[in-house]
Structure formats: C-alpha cells, structure tokens
Design a protein around this motif. Structure first.
Motif, PDB file in Angstrom:
ATOM      1  N   SER A 597       0.824  -1.201   0.000  1.00 46.04           N
ATOM      2  CA  SER A 597       0.000   0.000   0.000  1.00 46.04           C
ATOM      3  C   SER A 597       0.864   1.259   0.000  1.00 46.04           C
ATOM      4  O   SER A 597       0.548   2.243  -0.691  1.00 46.04           O
ATOM      5  CB  SER A 597      -0.921  -0.003   1.224  1.00 46.04           C
ATOM      6  OG  SER A 597      -1.643   1.198   1.320  1.00 46.04           O
ATOM      7  N   THR A 670     -13.799   3.139   7.982  1.00 48.74           N
ATOM      8  CA  THR A 670     -14.000   4.017   6.829  1.00 48.74           C
ATOM      9  C   THR A 670     -14.078   5.469   7.265  1.00 48.74           C
ATOM     10  O   THR A 670     -13.432   6.350   6.677  1.00 48.74           O
ATOM     11  CB  THR A 670     -15.281   3.634   6.079  1.00 48.74           C
ATOM     12  OG1 THR A 670     -15.151   2.287   5.593  1.00 48.74           O
ATOM     13  CG2 THR A 670     -15.517   4.565   4.902  1.00 48.74           C
ATOM     14  N   GLY A 673     -10.673   6.535   8.472  1.00 46.55           N
ATOM     15  CA  GLY A 673      -9.768   6.740   7.350  1.00 46.55           C
ATOM     16  C   GLY A 673     -10.047   8.032   6.615  1.00 46.55           C
ATOM     17  O   GLY A 673      -9.132   8.755   6.206  1.00 46.55           O
ATOM     18  N   LEU A 674     -11.321   8.354   6.437  1.00 47.23           N
ATOM     19  CA  LEU A 674     -11.683   9.608   5.770  1.00 47.23           C
ATOM     20  C   LEU A 674     -11.197  10.811   6.576  1.00 47.23           C
ATOM     21  O   LEU A 674     -10.691  11.786   6.014  1.00 47.23           O
ATOM     22  CB  LEU A 674     -13.198   9.686   5.579  1.00 47.23           C
ATOM     23  CG  LEU A 674     -13.788   8.768   4.502  1.00 47.23           C
ATOM     24  CD1 LEU A 674     -15.309   8.825   4.546  1.00 47.23           C
ATOM     25  CD2 LEU A 674     -13.283   9.181   3.120  1.00 47.23           C
ATOM     26  N   ALA A 677      -7.297  10.919   6.383  1.00 43.19           N
ATOM     27  CA  ALA A 677      -6.872  11.370   5.054  1.00 43.19           C
ATOM     28  C   ALA A 677      -7.164  12.852   4.870  1.00 43.19           C
ATOM     29  O   ALA A 677      -6.354  13.594   4.295  1.00 43.19           O
ATOM     30  CB  ALA A 677      -7.580  10.546   3.975  1.00 43.19           C
ATOM     31  N   ALA A 699      -2.203  11.173   2.459  1.00 45.57           N
ATOM     32  CA  ALA A 699      -3.661  11.049   2.358  1.00 45.57           C
ATOM     33  C   ALA A 699      -4.047   9.928   1.394  1.00 45.57           C
ATOM     34  O   ALA A 699      -4.960   9.139   1.676  1.00 45.57           O
ATOM     35  CB  ALA A 699      -4.270  12.376   1.899  1.00 45.57           C
ATOM     36  N   LEU A 700      -3.340   9.834   0.276  1.00 44.45           N
ATOM     37  CA  LEU A 700      -3.624   8.763  -0.686  1.00 44.45           C
ATOM     38  C   LEU A 700      -3.346   7.396  -0.064  1.00 44.45           C
ATOM     39  O   LEU A 700      -4.106   6.441  -0.266  1.00 44.45           O
ATOM     40  CB  LEU A 700      -2.763   8.952  -1.942  1.00 44.45           C
ATOM     41  CG  LEU A 700      -3.116  10.138  -2.841  1.00 44.45           C
ATOM     42  CD1 LEU A 700      -2.069  10.313  -3.935  1.00 44.45           C
ATOM     43  CD2 LEU A 700      -4.500   9.950  -3.465  1.00 44.45           C
ATOM     44  N   LEU A 703      -6.146   6.447   2.262  1.00 47.25           N
ATOM     45  CA  LEU A 703      -7.344   6.051   1.516  1.00 47.25           C
ATOM     46  C   LEU A 703      -7.194   4.654   0.913  1.00 47.25           C
ATOM     47  O   LEU A 703      -8.153   3.862   0.897  1.00 47.25           O
ATOM     48  CB  LEU A 703      -7.641   7.074   0.414  1.00 47.25           C
ATOM     49  CG  LEU A 703      -8.087   8.460   0.897  1.00 47.25           C
ATOM     50  CD1 LEU A 703      -8.245   9.412  -0.281  1.00 47.25           C
ATOM     51  CD2 LEU A 703      -9.393   8.364   1.681  1.00 47.25           C
ATOM     52  N   THR A 706      -7.685   2.286   3.647  1.00 45.35           N
ATOM     53  CA  THR A 706      -9.077   2.280   4.110  1.00 45.35           C
ATOM     54  C   THR A 706     -10.005   1.549   3.157  1.00 45.35           C
ATOM     55  O   THR A 706     -10.904   0.813   3.594  1.00 45.35           O
ATOM     56  CB  THR A 706      -9.570   3.731   4.300  1.00 45.35           C
ATOM     57  OG1 THR A 706      -8.701   4.394   5.230  1.00 45.35           O
ATOM     58  CG2 THR A 706     -10.995   3.759   4.837  1.00 45.35           C
ATOM     59  N   PHE A 707      -9.808   1.747   1.855  1.00 43.61           N
ATOM     60  CA  PHE A 707     -10.781   1.248   0.887  1.00 43.61           C
ATOM     61  C   PHE A 707     -10.310   0.052   0.061  1.00 43.61           C
ATOM     62  O   PHE A 707     -11.101  -0.517  -0.693  1.00 43.61           O
ATOM     63  CB  PHE A 707     -11.190   2.383  -0.055  1.00 43.61           C
ATOM     64  CG  PHE A 707     -11.971   3.470   0.630  1.00 43.61           C
ATOM     65  CD1 PHE A 707     -13.297   3.278   0.979  1.00 43.61           C
ATOM     66  CD2 PHE A 707     -11.366   4.670   0.958  1.00 43.61           C
ATOM     67  CE1 PHE A 707     -14.019   4.266   1.620  1.00 43.61           C
ATOM     68  CE2 PHE A 707     -12.076   5.669   1.608  1.00 43.61           C
ATOM     69  CZ  PHE A 707     -13.404   5.465   1.942  1.00 43.61           C
TER      70      PHE A 707
END
Length: 743
Positions: A597, A670, A673-674, A677, A699-700, A703, A706-707
C-alpha cells in the motif's frame, strides 16, 4: 476470561459512576497546571537548528572558512537591486548609502560588511549584470544567528532602504522601470521559510478542526458526538504542548515550526481515529444492553487492547526517527511519539469518562437503543412494534464478497496496488529549497532575478579551500577550466595559515539542483587529484563549503537514515504484531500488505504530482516521512479489523468471523480513514510544496489502506489461508458453516 475481567475492572476504574469524575478532574487539573507553569511548545521553537553533525564535510569546511577566512564567512543575505530600465548612478548611490550605514551601525550578528561606500561608481558599475539591470549586495551574518534576529535585521535594512530611496522598492514590481529590491540568499530563504511555517500554524489548526468536525457531523449526524473526539484531542494537545515546551526549554529536545505543524495534523487525525474506535464499540453495545454502564464497560473491554496496541505501534515507529543523523528527522521523533502516546491515554481514560457522563445522549438525535427499548417506546406512542432486522448494509456486502470470492478479490487488489507501486522507480527527487516556495515569495523572486541577470549559481557560491603547502599550484586556472564553473574569485590567503587559499566559485547551474549537488564530490576529487599530480602534494587537503555542499551532505545523510530507519520500523511493527496476534503468518501478510500500500501511495502520488500538477521531482525527505506514517497508521487499521476477527473466531467459524469483522469494523474504519486522510490533505492547501507533497501522498496512502487493503485484501488473504493464518498460535474454531466460495 481473566483478561476480560481485568479490562472490565479497568473500565470501572476510569469510567465508573464515581471514578469518571475523578478521571475528568485529573485531566482538567493537569492540563491547567501544565499550561500555567510551563511554556507552550510554540514559544521554544528553534527554526535554524543545524541539521548536519559537526563531522560532516561541509560543516568541517564551514569551520575552517570561519576560522581562516572570517571576511568571507557567515550566512549571506543577498540584497538584489533591480531596475528594468537599467541601474543608474543614483541607484548605486543607495547601495553606497546602505553600505555606509551598515559599516557605521552594524546590525546584531553582522560580520564585516563589503565596503561598497568606499568604491568609485565605475567599480560598482563593473559589478552590475551584463544586461545592466541588476546589482547584488551581499550582507553577511554569523552562522549562529537565529532566524528571529535575521528577520529583525532584514526589516531594519528594508526600512533604511525605503527611507533613502523615497519609495518602498521591496513592494515595487520586479518588472518595473523604477528601482526594486528583494532579499534572497541563504538568510533570506531561512527567514521566508520560517514565516511560511509560522503563518501556517494557526490556519492549519483551524482548518484541521473544521474538517474533522464537518466529517464527524456528516457521518454520525450528532453534534455532541462530533465534539467528543475534539475534546479528547484538545486535552491531549493541552498537555503535550507544555511538556514539549518544558523539554525544549531544558535543552533535551529541539522543536521547529514544521514539526509542530505536522504534529498537530497527526494528533487530530490519529487521535480522532482512536476515539472513534471506542465510540463505535459503545454504540454497538448500547444496541444490546439497556444499561449504559454495562454497554460502556463492554466497549472498553473490547476496544482497549486494539487501541493500545495501535497507539503503541505508531509510537514505536515514530521513536525510530531517533536513529536519524539528520537533524530534521531526529527532531520529529519526540514530539510526534509523545503526542500519540498522550492521545492514546486520553482515548482510553478521558473519552470513556465523558461517554459515561453523557451516555446515550452522545448520539443524539440518533440514539441507539435495544430492541426492547424500541418496542417500549413504540407501544407508548401507539405505533407498530419494531422487529429485530438484520443489519450490515454495505459492510456486510463486502464481507460476503470477500468470503465467497477470496481469490478474485486478492488478485484484483494486488494488481491495482502493484500497478501503482510500479511507478515508484520513475519517481524523481530534488533538494531544491526554493522549489517549495510560492513564486511570489520574496526570496524566490530575488532568485529569479539573479538567475535571469546573472548565473543562477550566484545565489549560493561554493567555497573551495586548498592547502598549497607553500607551493605554486596553478589551481585557479584549473578551476576556471571546469565547465561547471561560471565565475571564479581571486584567491584569499588564510589569516592564521597563509598556505591555505580560498576561492569563491559561482556555478553555471542552480546551486540547489541535484546536478550541482553531485558536482561537489566530483569537484573535491578532481582538485585533490590535480594537486597531487601537478604540485607533488602527497596528501592534498581540500575543503568545500557553501549551501550546495551542505545540500549534498544532506542527501547523503538522508539516504543513510532511510536505509537504517525503514528496516527498523518494519522490525518493530512486526514484533508488535507478533506479540499481539501470536501469529507469524498473520504478521507477515499484514506487514506485506501495508508495504504494498505504501508503494502504491508513492506511485499514485507521483502520477498526480508529476503528470497532473507538473512537479518535476518530489522533495527527497518525502519517502521516509510517508513511510513512517503510512506503515504505522496503516497497521492501525489492520489491527482494528483483525482484532475483531481474532475475537470473533473464538466463538464462531472463521468465515463467519471474517464476514462479521469486516461488516462491524467497516463503518468506523471508513470514517476514521476519511478523517485521517482529510487532515493530511489539509497540508496540501498550504503554500509550501514539501507539505503539499507529503500531505497528498500520505492522504492517498490512508485512503488505499481504508478502501482497498483493510476491507478487501487483508480479509481475502485471511480466508485463503484459513487456519494457517493463525500459525503457530492456538486456533479456536467451531465447525465451519457451508458457505460456498466461487471465483
């Protein structure tokens, strides 16, 4: 179980009906006392602390230059006089007037000034650029002069110049036919850099608070709940700041404005995450238990281990920065790790106590209730009785997908992340300080004028000192013959050792570029070889000083730190995972997914920065900063989710545990993470490119964790490994239900 009993007693200790008030009082009292008796960290910032150790070649050269050539040593501020229609004798009169003023009334920390006031106009005109538009007046200060003093000195110079000229040339446009002036050079750059970060502190704090508050309100739609994490973060900061200020005042640590800015973002982002993980457990338990205290104790019991281990993981990773030799990296270690440590304590003590006081009202107006409570309310209002319905929504759908198609999910996730990570070898790096500044920044404008009218190397000349051993070397002619040398000064003899000769070299390139930096060791080896071959000096002594030499050493030391710290962080986090999960296999694939990641985040960041924003190269410090944050914070989310699966598999089949673990943690991770980020993305709104790049890439990475990694890749790998995922730990697993997999 014994552990559950201990955790329940802990919950009663910090958030019981009586003890909750003691907990809150301790936090309020501690924050108040520390704030009243100790200085805040912002009062102890030192923004010109050395980044290189005294043994680095450029630092040794600086010491030799300062001792042997005091008139040419020091930190230069370059006053760039510019007149688009041409420098006139009247303009040069202002140069002389300032020179006389600085000679008669030297500023604090100023070294011997260049006596322009004693030179005839013809001699000054010879130093004007070939196009006749620009004159550079260097003003030297002691290397040890702090940024605050430099700022004050430059302001006095500007006031003196404005009074003499009759208008303010520092506010005049650089393309004007009237005389304009800009301050650049190392001193001007240092002052501008400090001003950028100082101005960013307050705006960054306000923006971070607003973004966290807005996201919490949008996700949870509860004004009370939105403020609870912010209260926890606020108290954590209220204790962290004076502690850091005290430590800095005692000389134990050094703090700067850049580190404090990033610490603020980290504290709000990671701190809110820890609070949300506890709050989400509390909300789940309130839907199962009518008694709020029972629900809270269960939430504390279930969440404490994961939150503590997550925080401990981040603290260890950040403490690894203590191994850095580069000052900027080393200075980050204590503020970052201490802030997370205190925030972890706040999320496990203060936040439970606040939830104990407010109870269900924390979630107003969407208050979670048990089925019986809902039925009682419906009956009292004469409405139909609600039934217990299955919940899970999108999280449950992802859980079902993962356990039914684990191979497809794993392959697709790895391909997506792998393709993005494939761009990492294409990433280019730079160490150009000026590229981080807005084009309208004064020192940047001054540099642009110099680059246009002179050689860009005039911004930061390179000083070469050689020991001639009393021999005629002809080194000047050799230096002039090098294609990288645009201009060479006359030699200066050392005041204590006349065998030492100093030459000031103006490079034919940007002195902060990688090309210039790579020329430094080449220059040293060439000069040493020349002295050895032509002058018979057996062991030539060559010192190279200046900003370019310092930047070269910065790159060398930074590369060393990256090669040391990254493996250490991986080992430390691996040990934490191994102790917590008691599984070598799980530890390996959790570390592997986060590393993948991280590579994907760096690759995706490069795609956006280079191909869409036109960035030629990212700052050389970004990979290490991003790695420490992303690997540590990425494992946070893995720990949150895997701990849920590990708990559930003790009482249900593994596939069911994975499905429910993904479903139950999906919402909170989620939202966390938002928020994390978004807080790092706030850095991308600042006019400082290094923070823009760091904020965007981090931030990327959050994300992607998270996703992609957390909901899909990690649980899919766990499904594929089955019982092996727990090896060599003990496996608690009832019989599997007949869930059909398809790919």
């Amino acid at each position: 179980m014994a552990q559950d009993g201990w955790l329940r007693k802990y919950g009663e200790l910090v958030a019981g009906k009586r003890t909750r008030w003691i907990t809150i009082f301790i936090w309020v009292f501690t924050a108040a006392i520390l704030s009243m008796t100790l200085p805040q960290v912002g009062q102890k910032e030192i923004n010109n602390a050395p980044n290189l150790e005294s043994t680095e070649p450029s630092v040794v050269a600086s010491q030799v230059i300062e001792e042997q050539f005091p008139s040419s040593s020091g930190l230069p501020a370059l006053l760039v006089w510019h007149n688009e229609s041409g420098i006139t004798p009247d303009d040069l009169a202002h140069v002389k007037e300032l020179s006389l003023q600085l000679s008669d009334n030297p500023l604090e920390g100023q070294t011997e000034p260049v006596p322009y006031h004693q030179l005839p106009d013809a001699a000054l005109m010879d130093q004007v650029s070939k196009d006749g538009t620009t004159f550079i007046q260097p003003i030297f200060f002691l290397e040890s002069t702090d940024t605050e003093t430099l700022d004050s000195n430059l302001e006095k110079i500007k006031e003196t110049v404005a009074a003499a000229v009759g208008h303010n040339p520092f506010e005049e446009a650089t393309d004007s036919t009237k005389l304009s002036a800009r301050v650049t050079g190392p001193a001007g750059i240092a002052v501008d850099a400090t001003a950028l970060f100082s101005g960013a502190d307050v705006s960054l704090l306000i923006a971070t608070v607003i973004i966290v508050l807005v996201i919490l309100l949008l996700i949870y739609r509860s004004p009370i709940l939105a403020f609870i994490p912010l209260v926890g973060v606020g108290f954590a900061y209220g204790i962290t700041s004076p502690l850091l200020g005290w430590m800095a005042g005692e000389g134990w640590i050094t703090v700067d404005s850049q580190g404090i800015s990033i610490m603020t973002v980290l504290l709000f982002g990671a701190g809110t995450d820890y609070c949300l993980f506890l709050i989400s457990h509390f909300r789940q338990e309130l839907a199962r238990h009518e008694n709020k205290m029972t629900a809270l104790m269960n939430a504390v019991k279930d969440a404490t281990g994961a939150v503590a281990m997550s925080g401990f993981t981040v603290v260890l990773a950040l403490l690894a920065l203590l191994l850095a030799k580069y000052g900027a990296y080393h200075r980050f270690a204590v503020p970052f790790s201490l802030s997370i440590f205190i925030m972890g304590i706040a999320s496990l003590t203060l936040v439970p106590a606040i939830l104990s006081v407010i109870g269900r009202a924390s979630f107003y107006p969407f208050i979670p209730r048990t089925l019986e409570m809902k039925q009682q309310r419906a009956a009292a209002k004469g409405k139909p009785l609600p039934n217990q319905t299955a919940k899970g929504g999108f999280g449950l759908a992802i859980g079902n997908l993962v356990i039914r198609k684990p191979i497809a999910v794993t392959v697709i996730s790895v391909i997506v992340l792998g393709v993005l990570a494939g761009f990492v070898p294409q990433v280019k790096y730079n160490y150009d300080i000026l590229s981080s500044f807005p084009k309208t920044m004064e020192s940047r404008e001054g540099y642009d004028i110099i680059a246009k009218s002179f050689s860009s190397g005039s911004l930061a000349p390179v000083t070469v000192v050689v020991d001639t051993e009393g021999k005629e070397t002809g080194i000047a002619n050799y230096l002039k013959s090098l294609e990288q040398v645009a201009l060479l000064s006359e030699p200066t003899a050392g005041v204590k050792n006349t065998d030492l000769q100093s030459y000031s070299i103006t490079l034919s390139m940007n002195p902060y570029s990688l090309e210039a930096m790579s020329f430094i060791p080449e220059l040293e080896s060439k000069v040493a070889a020349y002295l050895s071959e032509t002058s018979g000096i057996s062991s030539p002594k060559v010192w190279i000083g200046g900003q370019t030499a310092e930047q070269h050493d910065t790159k060398v030391v930074g590369d060393r730190d990256r090669n040391v710290i990254i493996p250490v962080v991986i080992v430390l986090i691996s040990l934490v995972l191994l102790i917590y999960l008691r599984s070598i296999v799980a530890m390996l694939y959790l570390i592997g997914t986060v590393l993948l990641s991280y590579g994907a985040a760096l690759g995706l960041g490069w795609i956006i920065l280079h191909y869409f924003m036109g960035v030629e190269g990212i700052q050389g410090s970004i990979p290490l900063y991003a790695f420490v944050f992303l690997v540590a914070l990425g494992e946070d989310y893995n720990i949150f989710m895997v701990s849920s699966i590990w708990q559930k598999r003790k009482r249900m089949p593994l596939l069911q545990a994975i499905k429910e673990g993904v479903s139950e943690t999906g919402g909170v991770i989620t939202s966390a993470g938002l928020i994390l980020a978004a807080t790092f993305a706030v850095l991308a709104t600042l006019p400082i490119q290094v923070l823009v790049q760091f904020g965007l890439i981090t931030a990327l990475g959050v994300l992607l964790d998270t996703f992609v990694v957390r909901p899909f890749l990690v649980p899919a790998i766990t499904v594929l490994l089955g019982r092996k995922a727990f090896w060599p730990g003990r496996v608690y697993e009832p019989a599997e239900p007949s869930i059909q997999r398809s790919n």
